[in-house]
Structure formats: structure tokens, C-alpha cells
Design a protein around this motif. Structure first.
Motif, short mmCIF file in Angstrom:
data_model
loop_
_atom_site.label_atom_id
_atom_site.label_comp_id
_atom_site.label_asym_id
_atom_site.label_seq_id
_atom_site.Cartn_x
_atom_site.Cartn_y
_atom_site.Cartn_z
N ALA A 142 0.83 -1.21 0.00
CA ALA A 142 0.00 0.00 0.00
C ALA A 142 0.86 1.25 0.00
N ASP A 143 1.91 1.25 0.80
CA ASP A 143 2.81 2.40 0.84
C ASP A 143 3.48 2.62 -0.51
N ALA A 144 3.97 1.55 -1.13
CA ALA A 144 4.64 1.67 -2.43
C ALA A 144 3.68 2.17 -3.50
N LEU A 145 2.44 1.67 -3.49
CA LEU A 145 1.46 2.08 -4.50
C LEU A 145 1.03 3.53 -4.32
N ALA A 146 1.12 4.05 -3.12
CA ALA A 146 0.70 5.43 -2.84
C ALA A 146 1.79 6.45 -3.16
N ARG A 147 3.01 6.00 -3.35
CA ARG A 147 4.13 6.93 -3.61
C ARG A 147 4.16 7.38 -5.06
N SER A 148 4.68 8.57 -5.25
CA SER A 148 4.87 9.07 -6.60
C SER A 148 6.24 9.73 -6.65
N PRO A 149 7.15 9.19 -7.40
CA PRO A 149 7.04 7.99 -8.21
C PRO A 149 7.13 6.74 -7.34
N ARG A 150 6.60 5.66 -7.86
CA ARG A 150 6.66 4.40 -7.13
C ARG A 150 8.09 3.91 -7.04
N PRO A 151 8.43 3.25 -5.92
CA PRO A 151 9.76 2.64 -5.84
C PRO A 151 9.83 1.47 -6.84
N PRO A 152 11.03 1.08 -7.22
CA PRO A 152 11.16 -0.05 -8.15
C PRO A 152 10.47 -1.30 -7.60
N ARG A 153 9.76 -1.99 -8.46
CA ARG A 153 8.98 -3.16 -8.06
C ARG A 153 9.83 -4.19 -7.33
N GLU A 154 11.01 -4.49 -7.85
CA GLU A 154 11.84 -5.54 -7.24
C GLU A 154 12.35 -5.12 -5.86
N ARG A 155 12.50 -3.83 -5.61
CA ARG A 155 12.85 -3.39 -4.26
C ARG A 155 11.70 -3.68 -3.31
N VAL A 156 10.48 -3.45 -3.76
CA VAL A 156 9.30 -3.74 -2.94
C VAL A 156 9.19 -5.24 -2.69
N VAL A 157 9.44 -6.04 -3.73
CA VAL A 157 9.43 -7.50 -3.57
C VAL A 157 10.44 -7.90 -2.50
N GLY A 158 11.64 -7.36 -2.58
CA GLY A 158 12.68 -7.67 -1.59
C GLY A 158 12.31 -7.22 -0.19
N ASP A 159 11.75 -6.02 -0.08
CA ASP A 159 11.33 -5.51 1.23
C ASP A 159 10.27 -6.40 1.85
N VAL A 160 9.27 -6.77 1.06
CA VAL A 160 8.20 -7.64 1.57
C VAL A 160 8.78 -8.96 2.03
N TRP A 161 9.60 -9.58 1.20
CA TRP A 161 10.13 -10.89 1.58
C TRP A 161 11.00 -10.80 2.82
N THR A 162 11.81 -9.77 2.95
CA THR A 162 12.66 -9.62 4.13
C THR A 162 11.83 -9.57 5.41
N ILE A 163 10.79 -8.77 5.40
CA ILE A 163 9.94 -8.64 6.58
C ILE A 163 9.17 -9.93 6.86
N VAL A 164 8.63 -10.55 5.81
CA VAL A 164 7.88 -11.80 5.98
C VAL A 164 8.81 -12.88 6.53
N ARG A 165 9.99 -13.02 5.94
CA ARG A 165 10.93 -14.06 6.39
C ARG A 165 11.31 -13.84 7.86
#
Length: 186
Positions: A142-165
Motif C-alpha cells: 500500500a505504501d509503495a502504490l501510494a508513492r509518486s514515483p513508485r519505488p522499483p517493483r523488485e525493491r518492494v518484492v525484496g522488502d516484503v520478503w525480508t519482513i515476511v521471512r
């Protein structure tokens, strides 16, 4: 005055018959931030189907970690790419969205319980860890989608996985795991 007073979410979106795959029933033509209940149902169904399609199953080469990394990575990528995501993630977290999150957390908790190789129950429980992991993934997206410009998708993927793991990994450690300490530490 709250956003719910402008958008009566609970009245617009009915409870789902099965977790993760809601079937909302709203009055015909009702819109919530430009989305109908059917739009939301289709959106969540498409995302869930994409995750299931890419799921390597319990036989994933890297075990539970690789399977969950792939599942969460697929979820983030699909959410990031879907044109309705900014509107969906701008909605208040009530009814339908809460039910989808509960379904995702229940499925993750089940996979944690199946994947853990120990008899001693984790504290906090797999359900609590799964709920925290899913909520974190949603918040980061939600935070990434609300930003302008959006952060790079793969950074968001990495951030999500780090927190989930970091959230679910302790529940999967065998009991009595040895953790080395540096010399002269307590």
C-alpha cells in the motif's frame, strides 16, 4: 466524520463464503472509490489465482523459505502490475479486505505448521506470525502504490520478503537451535 461515513463499506461488501476468494454482494451499480464489489472480487480472485499458479508446492527446492519467497514475490508483482491496485489499496481496511487478509494469514499459518519440524509450539503462534506477515506485506504494498514515483517493483518484492521471512522464520527453527555467540558475550 470518517471515510466510512462517505463510503458505507460494511453495507456495500458482503462476507466471503471461503477465505481468500470473496464473493461480495452489493447493490447493483454501487461503487466504492470507483470500484464495484464485482471489481474487487475479480481483483482478489486474479491475484490469488496467479499466486497459486506460481506456487511450487511443498516440494520446492529450497523448502519452506523458497516456497514462501516465491508466493510473496508473485503476490507483490501481481499487485504492483494490476491497474486497479492503487484504488484497492486506498480503500479502508474493512469487511472484504479484512476477510481476504484473514484467508491469506490462515493459509500461511497452515504452511508454517506443516513446514515446521518440531513438537514444541512456537510463541507467538503460527497464526499470529502469519497475520503479522500478511499485514506487513499489505502495508508495504500500500505504501509503495501510494508513492509518486513508485519505488522499483523488485525493491518492494525484496522488502516484503525480508519482513515476511523475519516474521515467520523463528516459527520454523527446530527446538534447541544453537546460536553461536561472539567471544566474551553474555
Amino acid at each position: 466524520m470518517t471515510i466510512e461515513s462517505f463510503f458505507p463499506v460494511e453495507e456495500l461488501i458482503a462476507a466471503s463464503p471461503r477465505p481468500g476468494h470473496p464473493a461480495p454482494q452489493a447493490p447493483a451499480g454501487t461503487r466504492l472509490l470507483g470500484l464495484t464489489a464485482q471489481d474487487l472480487d475479480d481483483y482478489f480472485t486474479q491475484i490469488a489465482e496467479a499466486v497459486e499458479q506460481d506456487d511450487p508446492g511443498p516440494a520446492a527446492r529450497g523448502g519452506w523459505e523458497e516456497r514462501e519467497r516465491l508466493r510473496f514475490s508473485t503476490w507483490v508483482r501481481r499487485v504492483y502490475e494490476h491497474p486497479l491496485s492503487p484504488a484497492v489499496f486506498a480503500l479502508p481496511v474493512t469487511g472484504l479486505i479484512r476477510e481476504v487478509q484473514r484467508g491469506q494469514a490462515a493459509e500461511l499459518a497452515f504452511r508454517i505448521d506443516v513446514g515446521r519440524a518440531r513438537a514444541k509450539a512456537a510463541k507467538p503462534s503460527a497464526e499470529v506470525r502469519a497475520t503479522a506477515a500478511v499485514a506487513s506485506a499489505w502495508a508495504i504494498a500500500a505504501d509503495a502504490l501510494a508513492r509518486s514515483p513508485r519505488p522499483p517493483r523488485e525493491r518492494v518484492v525484496g522488502d516484503v520478503w525480508t519482513i515476511v521471512r523475519e516474521t515467520i522464520e523463528p516459527a520454523l527453527r527446530p527446538a534447541g537451535t544453537f546460536r553461536p555467540r561472539s567471544h566474551s558475550s553474555w
